[in-house]
Design an enzyme around this catalytic site. Sequence first.
Site, PDB file in Angstrom:
ATOM      1  N   LEU A  97       0.862  -1.175   0.000  1.00 44.08           N
ATOM      2  CA  LEU A  97       0.000   0.000   0.000  1.00 44.08           C
ATOM      3  C   LEU A  97       0.900   1.226   0.000  1.00 44.08           C
ATOM      4  O   LEU A  97       1.981   1.214   0.589  1.00 44.08           O
ATOM      5  CB  LEU A  97      -0.887   0.034   1.258  1.00 44.08           C
ATOM      6  CG  LEU A  97      -1.908  -1.080   1.445  1.00 44.08           C
ATOM      7  CD1 LEU A  97      -2.658  -0.883   2.769  1.00 44.08           C
ATOM      8  CD2 LEU A  97      -2.901  -1.138   0.285  1.00 44.08           C
ATOM      9  N   ASP A  98       0.458   2.291  -0.654  1.00 43.99           N
ATOM     10  CA  ASP A  98       1.204   3.543  -0.596  1.00 43.99           C
ATOM     11  C   ASP A  98       1.272   4.023   0.850  1.00 43.99           C
ATOM     12  O   ASP A  98       0.405   3.694   1.672  1.00 43.99           O
ATOM     13  CB  ASP A  98       0.521   4.613  -1.448  1.00 43.99           C
ATOM     14  CG  ASP A  98       0.512   4.267  -2.929  1.00 43.99           C
ATOM     15  OD1 ASP A  98       1.365   3.456  -3.350  1.00 43.99           O
ATOM     16  OD2 ASP A  98      -0.344   4.796  -3.652  1.00 43.99           O
ATOM     17  N   LYS A  99       2.277   4.816   1.157  1.00 44.20           N
ATOM     18  CA  LYS A  99       2.491   5.286   2.527  1.00 44.20           C
ATOM     19  C   LYS A  99       1.252   5.959   3.112  1.00 44.20           C
ATOM     20  O   LYS A  99       0.890   5.743   4.277  1.00 44.20           O
ATOM     21  CB  LYS A  99       3.675   6.261   2.546  1.00 44.20           C
ATOM     22  CG  LYS A  99       4.020   6.800   3.921  1.00 44.20           C
ATOM     23  CD  LYS A  99       5.200   7.750   3.834  1.00 44.20           C
ATOM     24  CE  LYS A  99       5.510   8.400   5.175  1.00 44.20           C
ATOM     25  NZ  LYS A  99       6.629   9.360   5.090  1.00 44.20           N
TER      26      LYS A  99
ATOM     27  N   ARG B 239      -5.307   5.517  -8.146  1.00 50.32           N
ATOM     28  CA  ARG B 239      -5.087   6.960  -8.255  1.00 50.32           C
ATOM     29  C   ARG B 239      -4.995   7.386  -9.724  1.00 50.32           C
ATOM     30  O   ARG B 239      -5.588   8.391 -10.143  1.00 50.32           O
ATOM     31  CB  ARG B 239      -3.827   7.350  -7.495  1.00 50.32           C
ATOM     32  CG  ARG B 239      -3.914   7.082  -5.998  1.00 50.32           C
ATOM     33  CD  ARG B 239      -2.555   7.063  -5.311  1.00 50.32           C
ATOM     34  NE  ARG B 239      -1.900   8.361  -5.360  1.00 50.32           N
ATOM     35  CZ  ARG B 239      -0.666   8.573  -4.904  1.00 50.32           C
ATOM     36  NH1 ARG B 239       0.044   7.558  -4.400  1.00 50.32           N
ATOM     37  NH2 ARG B 239      -0.136   9.782  -4.968  1.00 50.32           N
TER      38      ARG B 239
END
Length: 278
Positions: free
Chosen positions: A113-115, A215
Amino acid sequence: MSHVRLKFEGSSSSLIAFLHLDLLSHFSKKKIKAALEKKGCKVNGHLETFASRTLKNGDEIVFDMTKIESKKRATILFEDDHFIAIDKPPFMKVDAISIERELGSNLTIVHRLDKETSGLLLLSKSKETTAKFEELFFKRKIEKTYLALVKGKCEKKSGFIDEPIFIEKKTSGSKKMGIGPCGDEAYTGYEVVNEKGNFALIRCSPKSGRTHQIRVHLEAIDLHILGDHVYGSAKNSASRVMLHSQKLKFDHPITGEPIFIEAKIPADFLEAQKRVGL
């Protein structure tokens, strides 16, 4: 991103109340106050150490995330002899060092997962389980559900985006992805859960796992995730990328039993929803 930029929009609020609701819901107000005293916050460009500072509409806040005392914050939602599923808080990095700090050693990250993205993350306890998970992801047998808070008009209430994704720009430690025929195939299903004015809550079901996929795909149909500083035009409307990994459904990689796990929507996401009237 160690420094987070926020903009207060409202009649009035104390600095500590705003930070707790909008950015640091996983920390106590005592820890936030300590971070302020460590000179971890600026308001309108000036250092602010008083938690009771009254914010006014339009005030700009910069908070240094390295000043907050971080202990174990990830919540374990499922665990057996083969793997762990955690609820990852926003701003927790998904790398070996961060995982070991939170949960101990001998765990392997099987997806990422992105930060700034919150929610469900799977961690394997053995090489066999890791290999089985890789097979499940490759064969697209893990159903993933994300929630995204977006700005933009939804022309269709549901649909499917199948634009290929490639690395558009790469710098040290970060990537920006783009859409083009040279990219890898990527598929994202989506549907509108709720909408009001120029904002909407979107449920996304990515069938592939490309970097920044949701995104990039939502941006392709002019839906901009709130708080996204890389893609879209809604970067100043939230404290982080408002994307949450909510549900995972799959057959256990070793036993084959059906597994369904759900992570509750975090407080900052709910607060952002409320702010835009959803």
